[in-house]
Design an enzyme around this catalytic site. Structure first.
Site, PDB file in Angstrom:
ATOM      1  CE1 TYR A   1      -4.111  -1.807  -0.247  1.00  0.00           C
ATOM      2  CE2 TYR A   1      -2.920  -3.346   1.146  1.00  0.00           C
ATOM      3  CZ  TYR A   1      -3.990  -3.060   0.311  1.00  0.00           C
ATOM      4  OH  TYR A   1      -4.926  -4.013   0.042  1.00  0.00           O
TER       5      TYR A   1
ATOM      6  CG  ASP B   1       0.730  -7.493  -2.053  1.00  0.00           C
ATOM      7  OD1 ASP B   1       0.154  -7.413  -3.154  1.00  0.00           O
ATOM      8  OD2 ASP B   1       0.137  -7.851  -1.010  1.00  0.00           O
ATOM      9  CG  ASP B   2       1.034  -7.270  -8.121  1.00  0.00           C
ATOM     10  OD1 ASP B   2       1.911  -7.797  -8.825  1.00  0.00           O
ATOM     11  OD2 ASP B   2      -0.001  -6.733  -8.585  1.00  0.00           O
TER      12      ASP B   2
ATOM     13  CE  LYS C   1      -3.001  -9.508  -0.367  1.00  0.00           C
ATOM     14  NZ  LYS C   1      -2.547  -8.106  -0.160  1.00  0.00           N
TER      15      LYS C   1
ATOM     16  CG  ASP D   1      -5.194 -10.632  -4.489  1.00  0.00           C
ATOM     17  OD1 ASP D   1      -6.429 -10.690  -4.379  1.00  0.00           O
ATOM     18  OD2 ASP D   1      -4.557  -9.564  -4.399  1.00  0.00           O
TER      19      ASP D   1
ATOM     20  CB  CYS E   1      -6.837 -11.889  -1.157  1.00  0.00           C
ATOM     21  SG  CYS E   1      -7.025 -10.105  -1.308  1.00  0.00           S
TER      22      CYS E   1
ATOM     23  CG  ASP F   1      -7.326  -3.747  -2.160  1.00  0.00           C
ATOM     24  OD1 ASP F   1      -7.900  -4.818  -1.933  1.00  0.00           O
ATOM     25  OD2 ASP F   1      -6.355  -3.627  -2.919  1.00  0.00           O
TER      26      ASP F   1
END
Ligand code: 9PG
Length: 785
Positions: free
Chosen positions: A297, A330-331, A438, A440, A482, A501
């Site tokens: 984020y 994350d991504d 995670k 997604d 997710c 989100d």
């Protein structure tokens, strides 16, 4: 008529009309009358509705007591044959002896020589025109009808609507619809019309009662509830057959449909249903709840070796004051969405060195993957065009717009595509060493299209893909679902994102566009993240560990301090996971304090008092027990866009009348609530939340009023011993912290020491005294009177 009864219900089945009626034994006003059942299939391109006025050619039934996951159940099985169509329909009703649940399911058997396609199963059609009634009180029509509409997947808006409100709609439905909504479920536009996935509650805000209707699992089909509350309520509970092929001599059955009465104002109104789903799906909550850092984020996809290792260094450096146990990348590391086995060049040595470094730092290595979705420019699509789910016309199915393209998905009924998913999971876990995934964009495994295996429903496809993923990962790996269809996940994931989100804005904002997006229900926004954290709070610690998404605290946010505190309050009181997602190399100590104050994360589910009264609830209550005594933690939010005075009434929190100490956490103010139970909170900021520790006033005893050490304002006390004229208090927190604690003292103590050091330096003010404290893990305070 066939009758069945237990302590909770009286059930009447009308085989002639293929209908049932149910009356609650302890509340005769709670009734459902003449709910019809049926189904539809396609045979040689023609749609056939059953019973559709047809008389059964043969019919019989038998009853027995059966053992099940829900204990002993009284069951009735009705079999109806339609000779001309060559199909047989079997309907099973069950009422468990121990639980106030009605369960029923429908099975369709194809006895013909040619295949048919299964459209839908209507488990209940309550239609006033066909003498169907659903009652929540004495009146035919509820005084204030309302509907709790549950969203399909993690990100889909979930809220209770008053019957004069339309469902909230996105302006992006044409493009993003496939990702947020289950295919074939209508998205109503008019006030009074609702659609809900997996389960829903229709009720009356005036009689404070309702019926929860839904399914115990989504292993067979996606089940939906549609309601029309404009006049006398019309309700349908149905399962989507997705036009799956039913070959000769094969059968398809539904998951258990379920109905249970609800008392809106109970502490755990949906508890019976939630627990039943956990039993039905063999949920096993065997993993500790992580607290950690997530790279998404602030950096978004712009991560690289340096940013990851710099943040890991800070996490290590802060381990005394901000203890975490999970570090999740994350991504942004993967070569492309779909190409999970190769990394971007900026991750020079791939992901294994990061997993190693994270583990060496004493944390659990976590990695984001979206193994079911495919980017149109991925190598995967180029190399394996046959693994892609396609529409009837041969074009790839849309998974919605993301990463600057209309994405598509794998056809998980293709054995090679599913094998690839297994390999992706095994590589990340066994080869690279990530113990936490995670997972997604999982909805991409539940899209409609022309599957290689046409006999499978969408619900079956994603359920079996998730089973394959769990098997590939092994039991020990923590799986977080997710962007995932909620009903498909119980029993297969350890944690689950239950909301949208978070964003560094209160409302959805995309490259400066704010006003036209302000009502986006399913898109990233701090407000939207809080929404589902509250409306899905009851799932926590029953279906999985709820993931309310991350907290953000950095200075550069477009969120006010009040909005950040609201986010922190919702996450903390939800009892779910606690994740932080700022670039830690830049966050100030003052802002970090907000996160520190939430550690250790609390674990209890909150009572959401106004869940049925407005779309965004704003009143939570936790009943806490500690060494010093019991207390309540309550919250009160101002979701309006302007600063506002709030008259808080403890009766609205269903607390007994009496005098209370109320200590407000975020501003460290202490109030006294008098017999009238009212507290006037002045100037609560827009989008702000007040969190209060409430303790019954006791005039002759030393009382703890609270602190700034931990948001619970009490969990930090591990022992409280009164020995004659001496009081010994032990504080325990898993971190190093400086702060202040407040007491009520009926008389001034002679001596107060903290870890052996004399610390009394003031007179109590009207009996209240605040003392500075410093502790690392444990500390002891002694008072002598
Ligand atoms: C990585 C991110 C983060 C995040 C996930 C998911 O279009 N949408 O509505 C949309 C919603 C959420 C979203 C992406 C798109 O974010 O929830 O935590 O991992 O993917 O790409």
């Amino acid at each position: 008529m066939i009758e069945l009864a237990n302590n909770f219900f009286h059930l009447e089945i009308d085989p002639k009309h293929c209908a049932f009626s149910i009356v609650s034994q302890n509340d005769q006003d709670m009734k459902i009358l003449n709910a019809r059942m049926g189904l539809a299939f396609k045979k040689r391109r023609k749609i056939v509705n059953l019973p559709g006025g047809r008389d059964q050619e043969f019919a019989h039934h038998h009853s027995e007591i059966k053992d099940s996951k829900h204990g002993n159940m009284k069951t009735v099985v009705l079999t109806r044959g339609f000779q001309e169509l060559n199909v047989k329909v079997q309907i099973t009703f069950a009422i468990p002896e121990k639980y106030p649940l009605l369960l029923w399911k429908i099975e369709l058997q194809n006895l013909a020589a040619d295949a048919i396609r299964v459209r839908r199963f209507d488990l209940a059609r309550i239609q006033p025109g066909l003498t169907g009634r659903i009652l929540f009180g004495t009146a035919k029509k509820a005084a204030q009808p309302a509907f709790y509409a549950h969203g399909w997947q993690s990100w889909t808006y979930t809220a209770t609507y008053g019957a004069n409100e339309p469902m909230r709609r996105s302006i992006f439905n044409a493009i993003q619809g496939p990702q947020w909504y289950s295919q074939n479920t209508p998205i109503p536009r008019k006030a009074g019309l609702y659609a809900s996935e997996f389960f829903g509650v229709a009720g009356d805000r005036s009689s404070r009662k309702g019926w929860l209707m839904g399914f115990l699992s989504q292993k067979q089909q996606f089940g939906s509830i549609t309601a029309d509350l404009r006049t006398e309520p019309k309700i349908k509970v149905w399962a989507n057959g997705d036009d799956a092929l039913l070959k000769p001599q094969q059968s398809m059955e539904t998951d258990w449909a379920v109905i249970t009465p609800i008392k809106v104002d109970e502490a755990d109104p949906m508890g019976e249903f939630i627990d039943a789903v956990a039993r039905e799906n063999d949920v096993n909550l065997d993993k500790p709840k992580p607290t950690g850092w997530c790279s998404w984020y602030e950096f978004y996809t712009h991560i690289d070796d340096k940013k990851i290792s710099d943040n890991l260094k800070v996490v290590k450096r802060l381990s005394d004051t901000l203890p975490m146990d999970l570090f999740q990348i994350d991504d942004g590391y993967e070569a492309h969405i779909g190409d999970w086995l190769t990394c971007k060049p900026k991750f020079v040595k791939g992901m294994k060195p990061h997993a190693d470094a994270i583990r060496e730092a004493g944390l659990m290595p976590g990695l984001w993957q979206a193994p079911l979705i495919v980017h149109p420019r991925s190598k995967l699509l180029k190399d394996h065009p046959d693994w892609i789910l396609r529409k009837a016309d041969g074009r790839p199915t849309s998974s919605g717009f993301n990463w600057n393209a209309i994405t598509t998905a794998l056809d998980l009924t293709h054995p090679e595509a599913l094998d690839y998913v297994r390999r992706v999971i095994k590589t990340a876990t066994r080869e690279w060493g990530f113990d936490y995934l995670k997972l997604d964009f999982l909805y991409a495994g539940a899209l409609g299209g022309k599957h290689k295996d046409p006999t499978r429903t969408r619900a079956q496809v994603i359920r079996s893909a998730m089973e394959a993923i769990r098997e590939a990962a092994g039991k020990e790996v923590f799986l977080l679902g997710c962007g995932a269809p909620i009903g498909s996940m119980p029993g297969l994931v350890d944690g689950m994102r239950i909301g949208e989100d978070v964003l560094d804005y209160w409302l959805t904002t995309l490259s400066g566009m704010k006003t036209i997006l302000r009502n986006e229900p399913n898109a990233p926004a701090a407000r939207n993240a809080i929404q589902n954290t509250l409306s899905r709070a009851m799932m926590h610690n029953r279906w999985w560990i709820n993931d309310p998404d991350t907290i953000l605290v950095r200075q550069s946010l477009h969120l006010t301090l009040a909005e950040i505190q609201s986010l922190a309050s919702a996450i903390a009181l939800s009892g779910g996971m606690l994740m932080l997602s700022d670039d830690l190399t830049k966050v100030s100590e003052e802002r970090l304090k907000i996160v520190q104050q939430l550690i250790p994360q609390m674990d209890q589910r909150p009572w959401v008092l106004d869940w049925f009264d407005r779309q965004m609830p704003g009143k939570l209550r936790l009943d806490l027990k500690g060494a010093e005594g019991d207390w309540h933690l309550i919250s009160c939010s101002n979701w309006g866009d302007h600063r506002q005075d709030i008259m808080l009434d403890i009766k609205e929190y269903q607390l007994p009348a009496g005098k209370y100490w109320a200590r407000s956490f975020w501003d460290q103010q202490t109030y006294q609530i008098k017999e009238d139970g009212l507290l006037h909170l002045q100037k609560v900021p827009a989008h702000g939340t007040v969190v209060l520790a409430l303790r019954r006033m006791e005039e002759n005893r030393v009382q703890y009023l609270g602190s700034d050490l931990h948001i619970s304002q009490g969990q930090e006390i591990s022992s409280w011993k009164e020995k004659g004229k001496k009081l010994e208090i032990e504080f325990t927190l898993p971190r190093k912290v400086e702060g202040q604690v407040e007491f009520y003292l009926p008389q001034k103590p002679k001596r107060v020491t903290f870890d052996g050091v004399y610390c009394l330096n003031q007179e109590p003010d009207n009996g209240r005294m605040t003392l500075p404290v410093t502790l690392h893990m444990k500390a002891k305070m002694e008072m002598e009177f």
